[in-house]
Motif scaffolding. Structure first.
Motif, short mmCIF file in Angstrom:
data_model
loop_
_atom_site.label_atom_id
_atom_site.label_comp_id
_atom_site.label_asym_id
_atom_site.label_seq_id
_atom_site.Cartn_x
_atom_site.Cartn_y
_atom_site.Cartn_z
N MET B 1 0.83 -1.20 0.00
CA MET B 1 0.00 0.00 0.00
C MET B 1 0.87 1.26 0.00
SD MET B 1 -2.91 1.04 2.81
CE MET B 1 -4.42 0.27 2.27
N GLN B 2 0.68 2.12 -0.99
CA GLN B 2 1.46 3.34 -1.10
C GLN B 2 0.58 4.57 -0.96
OE1 GLN B 2 3.94 3.47 -4.56
NE2 GLN B 2 5.49 2.24 -3.51
N ALA B 3 1.10 5.54 -0.25
CA ALA B 3 0.27 6.71 0.05
C ALA B 3 0.70 7.94 -0.73
CB ALA B 3 0.31 7.02 1.53
N GLU B 4 -0.24 8.85 -0.90
CA GLU B 4 0.02 10.15 -1.49
C GLU B 4 -0.68 11.20 -0.65
OE1 GLU B 4 -0.31 10.32 -5.67
OE2 GLU B 4 -0.12 12.51 -5.74
N ILE B 5 -0.03 12.33 -0.49
CA ILE B 5 -0.63 13.42 0.29
C ILE B 5 -0.89 14.60 -0.63
CG2 ILE B 5 -0.24 15.06 2.18
CD1 ILE B 5 1.68 12.91 3.40
N ILE B 6 -2.08 15.17 -0.51
CA ILE B 6 -2.36 16.41 -1.24
C ILE B 6 -2.65 17.50 -0.22
CG2 ILE B 6 -3.83 17.57 -2.92
CD1 ILE B 6 -4.46 14.83 -4.15
N SER B 7 -1.78 18.50 -0.18
CA SER B 7 -1.99 19.63 0.73
C SER B 7 -2.62 20.76 -0.05
CB SER B 7 -0.65 20.10 1.31
OG SER B 7 0.03 19.03 1.93
N ILE B 8 -3.76 21.24 0.44
CA ILE B 8 -4.46 22.31 -0.27
C ILE B 8 -4.37 23.59 0.53
CG2 ILE B 8 -6.71 23.08 -1.14
CD1 ILE B 8 -7.43 20.08 -1.45
N GLY B 9 -3.90 24.66 -0.07
CA GLY B 9 -3.87 25.93 0.64
C GLY B 9 -2.94 26.94 0.00
N GLU B 10 -3.50 28.12 -0.29
CA GLU B 10 -2.71 29.20 -0.89
C GLU B 10 -1.57 29.61 0.04
OE1 GLU B 10 -3.09 30.42 -3.92
OE2 GLU B 10 -4.85 29.21 -4.36
N GLU B 11 -1.81 29.50 1.37
CA GLU B 11 -0.78 29.97 2.32
C GLU B 11 0.47 29.10 2.26
OE1 GLU B 11 -3.58 28.56 2.97
OE2 GLU B 11 -3.35 27.02 4.51
N ILE B 12 0.32 27.85 1.79
CA ILE B 12 1.52 27.01 1.64
C ILE B 12 2.25 27.38 0.36
CG2 ILE B 12 2.41 24.64 1.65
CD1 ILE B 12 -0.33 23.75 2.75
N LEU B 13 1.47 27.59 -0.70
CA LEU B 13 2.08 27.96 -1.99
C LEU B 13 2.82 29.29 -1.94
CD1 LEU B 13 -0.59 27.03 -4.68
CD2 LEU B 13 1.50 25.81 -4.12
N SER B 14 2.34 30.19 -1.09
CA SER B 14 2.99 31.51 -1.03
C SER B 14 4.18 31.49 -0.09
CB SER B 14 1.99 32.57 -0.57
OG SER B 14 1.69 32.38 0.79
N GLY B 15 4.40 30.37 0.59
CA GLY B 15 5.56 30.27 1.47
C GLY B 15 5.30 30.81 2.86
N GLN B 16 4.07 31.26 3.09
CA GLN B 16 3.75 31.85 4.40
C GLN B 16 3.65 30.77 5.47
OE1 GLN B 16 0.09 34.12 4.14
NE2 GLN B 16 -0.26 33.67 6.27
N THR B 17 3.09 29.63 5.10
CA THR B 17 2.97 28.51 6.03
C THR B 17 3.85 27.37 5.56
OG1 THR B 17 0.69 29.13 6.48
CG2 THR B 17 1.32 26.89 7.05
N LEU B 168 -6.21 2.59 8.68
CA LEU B 168 -5.26 2.21 7.63
C LEU B 168 -4.36 1.05 8.07
CD1 LEU B 168 -4.21 5.68 6.14
CD2 LEU B 168 -5.78 3.99 5.15
N GLN B 169 -4.04 1.02 9.34
CA GLN B 169 -3.22 -0.06 9.87
C GLN B 169 -3.90 -1.42 9.65
OE1 GLN B 169 -2.15 0.53 13.98
NE2 GLN B 169 -0.19 -0.51 13.66
N GLU B 170 -5.20 -1.40 9.86
CA GLU B 170 -6.02 -2.59 9.67
C GLU B 170 -6.01 -3.00 8.19
OE1 GLU B 170 -7.22 -4.38 12.07
OE2 GLU B 170 -8.00 -5.78 10.55
N LYS B 171 -6.08 -2.00 7.30
CA LYS B 171 -6.14 -2.26 5.86
C LYS B 171 -4.82 -2.77 5.30
CE LYS B 171 -10.19 -0.72 4.20
NZ LYS B 171 -11.00 -1.41 3.20
N ASN B 172 -3.71 -2.35 5.91
CA ASN B 172 -2.39 -2.58 5.34
C ASN B 172 -1.71 -3.81 5.92
OD1 ASN B 172 -0.05 -1.81 3.78
ND2 ASN B 172 0.88 -1.17 5.70
#
Lengths: 409, 409
Positions: B1-17, B168-172
């Protein structure tokens, strides 16, 4: 011009390293009005790096890649770039000279493996690494720019500020982007939203950033003319202030404790704190501000009733009758800590941080905060819904918020 | 099982967060043997979120998405998910009840807009948000799992640890990855590296994670059989302990203050602190441990000499003769705070956090730390090289380290 960042490194994927490189790069790009629209993080695997490059090639004007340029076996970015841009590796004499000079300066014999760092793709522009041995590489193809930098933060940062930012600024003519961050305290995100008519803010992009320290409102404007941009930002700011002025304590990076510092210094006042449930956090926050000794006398962390009695001089009868978490005890704590330490302001808190210790009357997350100033003491009740550390943080912010409110509104 | 993370947020793209959410999630997934292979960061834009979801759908078994679930206009993740998974929004009574209860508990009138948080896609599994109002959502399709969480760190963290990790632990099932994190204090990364023969650790992957709280050594093993894995980890652990045992205070998430708590509880001892340059941080750290009232009597933040005299009873002559940052004053602070608060142990510190206030004898980053216990007081000198907050943190860790050393080595 829109940017994309590709961060390469297994240590980021495993959560071991936080991706501060990406935020550094995007912050620098924001400053020169180039918005970052995508950030990809991939491992040190050829297939993954190639896929990330292909995705970026389809959608972004400038792609900044960090990581995997070192001399050891797990660094494969240069080989992958060579394949992706159909290059072959050639020796770069200047790079070889630089690498050798770095080792000589440190009086270390250069391991043979470092000679490989002077091999660069024939069709790239080499970017000098003034802080390390791995050079940067730039590929320009059909108006698209790919820039490879090392993953070591200070090497990347030097390369970014000294070479890449000036280069991209020159390339990117036209649009200007500016932000204004409005810091609020004591008002929920949804309440702000209700108070604002978003139609009145249509000229700016508005984002609400909630956190334990309050909600930040971020306004962004993109314009060709700076004067138009500044007008739009100022108009939006004026409108927001007209609706929630009392909750706005400052702008940008200014923290609440820095705002409190400004207020105390301006009014030439001193403060002391008596803490129970925050356990020293209010004092810690106050003393995080350099120069706080000018207005902070000190604090008492009266974590048990004994100290409330012996140091803060709260009578045993008052503690017994009302309990440590009570309006009257907190009032006395605020008054006494000011008196004992000869401070103008006494700030006191008693409550339940949790997870244990809650009762029906005083549940976890509940606190009284008292503020003594000019022979008057105000006590307010607060209730929060976080875990122990989260409640401590909220309590501390609420306490500092009370100081601001009392002295400034 | 392989995971992917999608972070959504303008504040991350602008480098603020800085994207600490992604590292938290991938760290938790690593712990349950699910490697994260991709992290995407995108803005609060429908087109971008849809594209990121499409990319992830092609390549990952489990996709964890954070951000954009709040009640305001700039939070569009729920609408985009509804479109992506061909759902329609329906009201969820339990969510509505929870949201209303949160506002009621804090005695705040619920803004109408929060009712929208109870609208959830009809074909998802709703994940309870115990720390906030926006519920999580899980979509399971053809063995692929998409999990949406809020972007507010503590809400996401609660959801992750309480609901998603166990699920997820149960699934993997299959390959097992295990980590052992060895927490050290008082020894530099390069010194550890010198003391260890890496050839003896070839069975495990070794990473050194230096931080203001000490160096952590992370051992990772991937095996099919748990018994083989455990043997390899145990062998590596035994070898490391044979070399640096005195510097190891614990394992995994155990913090130094939790270790100090264990020691004090086991030996049935109480402690009080007298702080100058740490400004309350030692007390804050001690009280971050739930149940600390059992051994922590309290603290005095004697930020100026006045309080050192009036509350801590340090004589004016001693302060005048030796200065506040001196061995004798810190010795007296440790002894007196124990006496005044009737604690078994008195811990005291005085130093220069910076950036101002340094002298040739007492430069920025310098501190004396004193420990009184059983009629004896030990005072040690420390010097660190950080900024103000960094120095405060290093000082506090050194002080807690002294307690551990005194009582446990």
């Amino acid at each position: 011009m829109q940017a994309e960042i590709i961060s390469i490194g297994e240590e980021i994927l495993s959560g071991q390293t936080i991706n501060t490189n990406a935020s550094f790069i995007s912050e620098k790009l924001t400053e020169i009005s180039i918005p970052t629209r995508w950030i990809q993080t991939v491992g040190d695997k050829k297939k993954e790096i190639l896929e990330a490059l292909k995705i970026a090639k389809k959608r972004s004007d400038v792609v900044l890649i960090t990581g995997g340029l070192g001399p050891t076996h797990d660094d494969i970015t240069k080989q992958v770039a060579t394949e992706f841009f159909k290059s072959k590796l050639v020796e770069d004499e200047i790079v070889l000279k630089n690498v050798k000079a770095r080792f000589k300066k440190r009086k270390i014999t250069m391991p043979k493996i470092n000679e490989e760092q002077a091999l660069v793709p024939h069709n790239c522009l080499v970017i000098d690494n003034v802080s390390g041995t791995a050079p940067g590489m730039m590929f320009e193809q059909k108006k698209q720019i790919f820039i490879f930098m090392p993953g070591v933060p200070f090497e990347m940062q030097d390369m970014m500020t000294k070479a890449i930012v000036p280069f991209l600024q020159e390339k990117n003519k036209g649009m200007i982007i500016k932000n204004l961050i409005i810091n609020t305290i004591g008002i929920a995100e949804s309440v702000i939203y209700e108070k604002l008519d978003m139609a009145k803010l249509k000229d700016v992009e508005v984002a609400f950033l909630p956190g334990l320290g309050g909600v930040k409102i971020k306004l962004t404007v993109k314009e060709k003319k700076e004067v138009v941009l500044d007008q739009k930002l100022a108009k939006a700011q004026t409108y927001i202030l007209s609706k929630i002025k009392d909750y706005v304590y400052g702008y940008g990076d200014l923290s609440l404790e820095e705002r409190v510092a400004q207020i105390l210094l301006a009014q030439n006042l001193t403060i002391s704190v008596a803490e129970s449930c925050t356990g020293g956090l209010i004092a810690h926050k106050i003393t995080n501000v350099a120069g706080s000794s000018a207005y902070f006398k000190g604090g008492v962390v009266a974590y048990n009733n004994e100290l409330k009695n012996t140091i803060l001089k709260i009578s045993q009868s008052l503690l017994k009758k009302h309990g440590a978490v009570s309006e009257l005890v907190v009032k006395a704590m605020a008054e006494n800590v000011a008196k004992i330490t000869s401070a103008d302001i006494g700030l006191a808190i008693s409550g339940i941080a949790g997870p244990g210790g809650g009762t029906a009357d005083n549940p976890v997350g509940f606190a009284y905060i008292g503020l003594y100033y000019k022979n008057k003491t105000t006590v307010k009740k607060y209730i929060f819904n976080n875990d122990r550390l989260g409640n401590k943080k909220r309590f501390a912010v609420a306490a500092l918020g009370m100081v601001r409110e009392k002295l400034c509104l």
